[in-house]
Design an enzyme around this catalytic site. Structure first.
Site, PDB file in Angstrom:
ATOM      1  N   HIS A   2       0.854  -1.195   0.000  1.00 48.48           N
ATOM      2  CA  HIS A   2       0.000   0.000   0.000  1.00 48.48           C
ATOM      3  C   HIS A   2       0.893   1.250   0.000  1.00 48.48           C
ATOM      4  O   HIS A   2       1.872   1.305   0.740  1.00 48.48           O
ATOM      5  CB  HIS A   2      -0.910  -0.004   1.239  1.00 48.48           C
ATOM      6  CG  HIS A   2      -1.853   1.154   1.259  1.00 48.48           C
ATOM      7  ND1 HIS A   2      -2.996   1.193   0.464  1.00 48.48           N
ATOM      8  CD2 HIS A   2      -1.820   2.318   1.939  1.00 48.48           C
ATOM      9  CE1 HIS A   2      -3.622   2.340   0.680  1.00 48.48           C
ATOM     10  NE2 HIS A   2      -2.938   3.040   1.565  1.00 48.48           N
ATOM     11  N   ASP A  25      -6.834  -2.470   4.219  1.00 47.92           N
ATOM     12  CA  ASP A  25      -5.430  -2.091   4.443  1.00 47.92           C
ATOM     13  C   ASP A  25      -5.100  -2.099   5.932  1.00 47.92           C
ATOM     14  O   ASP A  25      -4.453  -1.177   6.453  1.00 47.92           O
ATOM     15  CB  ASP A  25      -5.156  -0.694   3.837  1.00 47.92           C
ATOM     16  CG  ASP A  25      -5.406  -0.670   2.342  1.00 47.92           C
ATOM     17  OD1 ASP A  25      -5.110  -1.678   1.677  1.00 47.92           O
ATOM     18  OD2 ASP A  25      -5.907   0.348   1.838  1.00 47.92           O
TER      19      ASP A  25
HETATM   20  C1  GRF Z   1       0.811   0.585  -6.079  1.00 50.87           C
HETATM   21  O1  GRF Z   1       1.018   1.926  -5.731  1.00 50.87           O
HETATM   22  C2  GRF Z   1       0.394  -0.230  -4.881  1.00 50.87           C
HETATM   23  O2  GRF Z   1       0.961   0.207  -3.688  1.00 50.87           O
HETATM   24  C3  GRF Z   1      -1.100   0.011  -4.847  1.00 50.87           C
HETATM   25  O3  GRF Z   1      -1.497   0.045  -6.185  1.00 50.87           O
HETATM   26  C4  GRF Z   1      -0.396   0.423  -6.998  1.00 50.87           C
HETATM   27  C5  GRF Z   1      -0.203  -0.679  -7.973  1.00 50.87           C
HETATM   28  O4  GRF Z   1       0.791  -0.384  -8.925  1.00 50.87           O
HETATM   29  N1  GRF Z   1      -1.767  -1.014  -4.069  1.00 50.87           N
HETATM   30  P1  GRF Z   1       1.307  -1.511  -9.892  1.00 50.87           P
HETATM   31  O5  GRF Z   1       0.081  -2.127 -10.572  1.00 50.87           O
HETATM   32  O6  GRF Z   1       2.039  -2.547  -9.050  1.00 50.87           O
HETATM   33  O7  GRF Z   1       2.204  -0.821 -10.840  1.00 50.87           O
END
Ligand code: GRF
Length: 211
Positions: A116, A152
């Site tokens: 997160h 979360d």
């Molecule tokens: C990331 O910022 C993650 O923390 C959040 O969603 C985003 C996903 O990015 N849960 P990606 O698909 O891994 O590029």
């Protein structure tokens, strides 16, 4: 209870979009810094660009969309079936845009990780970087945590702090946080796969650590 090691070290990665964290996991495995295999990538969206990353790495993938299932539990049960068929021991959510339901939580208790883009418990939910800017914090970051039924909310495995700059936009801040996400997610996965940890209260600690 102390977690045993995960003998097959086999991951299932759940995505909904871009898949840059999936790529970081693939790259860490390729570089030998994360000893694991990815048994399957499951996307909640057929259009997720992350699916192409799985294909390019030769990893089996599937699309399991909520819209195709009459009940939420049926969708989660279908995901569990695919994960089990792929021999998955640890589930990694990587930009997965659905709440994890009961069938999945019960099939993989303390065996689901999420990443997160904030220092939880600050700014859970959507647009965490925008929330951080709106609140005016000077420091935010990234968190890897075990997934429970809350949003979360599960016990924290790893965090990294990231400064907020005066001229940051949500996009520039998200990019700075993402660098840390890509570093700490593979590290946290390696820690969990190694076993020998336990959840004490809300804390994930080495089982031999003093109380
Ligand atoms: C990331 O910022 C993650 O923390 C959040 O969603 C985003 C996903 O990015 N849960 P990606 O698909 O891994 O590029």
């Amino acid at each position: 209870m102390t977690s045993p090691a995960f003998p097959a070290r086999r991951l299932g990665v759940l995505i909904s979009g871009r898949g840059s964290n999936l790529q970081a996991i693939i790259d860490a495995i390729g570089a030998g810094t994360l000893e694991a295999t990815i048994g399957i990538v499951i996307s909640s969206r057929a259009s997720a660009p992350g699916l192409a990353r799985a294909r390019a790495a030769g990893i089996p993938s599937a699309v399991i969309a909520a819209a195709d299932h009459p009940h939420r539990d049926a969708c989660d049960a279908a995901i569990v079936d695919r994960l089990r068929a792929a021999g998955v021991e640890l589930v990694c959510l990587a930009g997965y845009m659905r709440l994890v339901g009961r069938p999945l939580l019960e099939a993989y208790p303390e065996r689901i990780l999420n990443i997160h883009p904030s220092l939880l418990p600050s700014f859970p939910g959507l647009e965490a970087q925008r929330q951080a800017l709106a609140h005016g914090v000077c420091v935010t970051g990234a968190t890897v945590h075990l997934v429970d039924a809350g949003l979360d909310a599960g016990p924290i495995v790893a965090q990294a702090a990231v400064p907020v700059h005066d001229d940051d936009t949500a996009e520039s801040l998200a990019a700075r946080i993402l660098v840390q996400e890509h570093r700490i997610y593979p590290e946290a996965i390696a820690f969990i796969l190694g076993g020998g940890w336990t959840v004490r209260g809300r804390r994930v600690v080495k089982a031999d650590a003093g109380a």
